[in-house]
Design a protein around this motif. Structure first.
Motif, PDB file in Angstrom:
ATOM      1  N   MET A   1     -10.622 -15.343 -68.438  1.00  0.00           N
ATOM      2  CA  MET A   1     -11.893 -15.261 -67.748  1.00  0.00           C
ATOM      3  C   MET A   1     -11.733 -15.429 -66.233  1.00  0.00           C
ATOM      4  O   MET A   1     -12.464 -14.822 -65.463  1.00  0.00           O
ATOM      5  CB  MET A   1     -12.827 -16.330 -68.322  1.00  0.00           C
ATOM      6  CG  MET A   1     -14.228 -16.216 -67.822  1.00  0.00           C
ATOM      7  SD  MET A   1     -14.950 -14.643 -68.294  1.00  0.00           S
ATOM      8  CE  MET A   1     -16.638 -15.061 -68.278  1.00  0.00           C
ATOM      9  N   TRP A   3      -9.370 -14.367 -64.361  1.00  0.00           N
ATOM     10  CA  TRP A   3      -8.938 -13.107 -63.752  1.00  0.00           C
ATOM     11  C   TRP A   3     -10.125 -12.164 -63.569  1.00  0.00           C
ATOM     12  O   TRP A   3     -10.202 -11.454 -62.562  1.00  0.00           O
ATOM     13  CB  TRP A   3      -7.840 -12.447 -64.585  1.00  0.00           C
ATOM     14  CG  TRP A   3      -6.531 -13.172 -64.450  1.00  0.00           C
ATOM     15  CD1 TRP A   3      -5.952 -13.970 -65.389  1.00  0.00           C
ATOM     16  CD2 TRP A   3      -5.684 -13.195 -63.310  1.00  0.00           C
ATOM     17  NE1 TRP A   3      -4.778 -14.485 -64.893  1.00  0.00           N
ATOM     18  CE2 TRP A   3      -4.576 -14.030 -63.624  1.00  0.00           C
ATOM     19  CE3 TRP A   3      -5.732 -12.596 -62.059  1.00  0.00           C
ATOM     20  CZ2 TRP A   3      -3.550 -14.272 -62.729  1.00  0.00           C
ATOM     21  CZ3 TRP A   3      -4.699 -12.843 -61.166  1.00  0.00           C
ATOM     22  CH2 TRP A   3      -3.628 -13.669 -61.497  1.00  0.00           C
ATOM     23  N   LEU A   4     -11.048 -12.151 -64.514  1.00  0.00           N
ATOM     24  CA  LEU A   4     -12.255 -11.334 -64.364  1.00  0.00           C
ATOM     25  C   LEU A   4     -13.113 -11.847 -63.205  1.00  0.00           C
ATOM     26  O   LEU A   4     -13.703 -11.055 -62.466  1.00  0.00           O
ATOM     27  CB  LEU A   4     -13.070 -11.331 -65.663  1.00  0.00           C
ATOM     28  CG  LEU A   4     -12.482 -10.545 -66.825  1.00  0.00           C
ATOM     29  CD1 LEU A   4     -13.341 -10.724 -68.084  1.00  0.00           C
ATOM     30  CD2 LEU A   4     -12.353  -9.078 -66.479  1.00  0.00           C
ATOM     31  N   THR A   5     -13.156 -13.165 -63.068  1.00  0.00           N
ATOM     32  CA  THR A   5     -13.894 -13.756 -61.954  1.00  0.00           C
ATOM     33  C   THR A   5     -13.272 -13.326 -60.634  1.00  0.00           C
ATOM     34  O   THR A   5     -13.984 -12.963 -59.684  1.00  0.00           O
ATOM     35  CB  THR A   5     -13.908 -15.298 -62.071  1.00  0.00           C
ATOM     36  OG1 THR A   5     -14.446 -15.648 -63.343  1.00  0.00           O
ATOM     37  CG2 THR A   5     -14.727 -15.930 -60.972  1.00  0.00           C
ATOM     38  N   MET A   7     -11.504 -10.589 -60.112  1.00  0.00           N
ATOM     39  CA  MET A   7     -11.779  -9.158 -59.933  1.00  0.00           C
ATOM     40  C   MET A   7     -13.210  -8.946 -59.421  1.00  0.00           C
ATOM     41  O   MET A   7     -13.454  -8.109 -58.554  1.00  0.00           O
ATOM     42  CB  MET A   7     -11.553  -8.382 -61.228  1.00  0.00           C
ATOM     43  CG  MET A   7     -10.104  -8.309 -61.677  1.00  0.00           C
ATOM     44  SD  MET A   7      -8.996  -7.604 -60.443  1.00  0.00           S
ATOM     45  CE  MET A   7      -7.945  -8.997 -60.087  1.00  0.00           C
TER      46      MET A   7
END
Length: 107
Positions: A1, A3-5, A7
């Motif tokens: 999660m 890494w998505l934040t 991105m």
């Protein structure tokens, strides 16, 4: 999660920088508001991502990918020149980001 934040933080930073260009020196209202909103949201997400990611890696990825994306937007949407030196420099930024990701965390 996390890494998505990160991105999401990169996408918002790119939107903020694009708004900066469109604001024409803060003379246009909506793009000027976009600069503040997008950068604020980007830094918020970056801060959240730093709860789990090393600051050296996260910030370098945020800055590096943001720079590469903005360079592409400048060429495609704003008609900026893409010379061989610029293209190779952007490629080196991307290679650096990949290298940071592959290096892993020492702890």
């Amino acid at each position: 999660m996390h890494w998505l934040t990160l991105m999401g933080a990169i996408v918002l930073e790119v939107m903020g920088t694009t708004s900066m260009k469109l604001s024409h020196g803060f003379t246009r209202l909506w793009p000027s508001i976009g600069v503040v909103v997008f950068y604020g949201a980007s830094l918020t997400l970056l801060t959240l991502a730093l709860k789990k990611l090393d600051v050296s890696v996260a910030y370098a990825i945020w800055a590096g990918l943001g720079t590469a994306l903005i360079a592409g937007i400048g060429v495609v949407y704003f008609g900026e020149a893409l010379t061989w030196v610029r293209a190779i420099s952007i490629l080196l930024i991307v290679i650096g980001v990949v290298g940071l990701n592959l290096s892993g965390s020492p702890h």
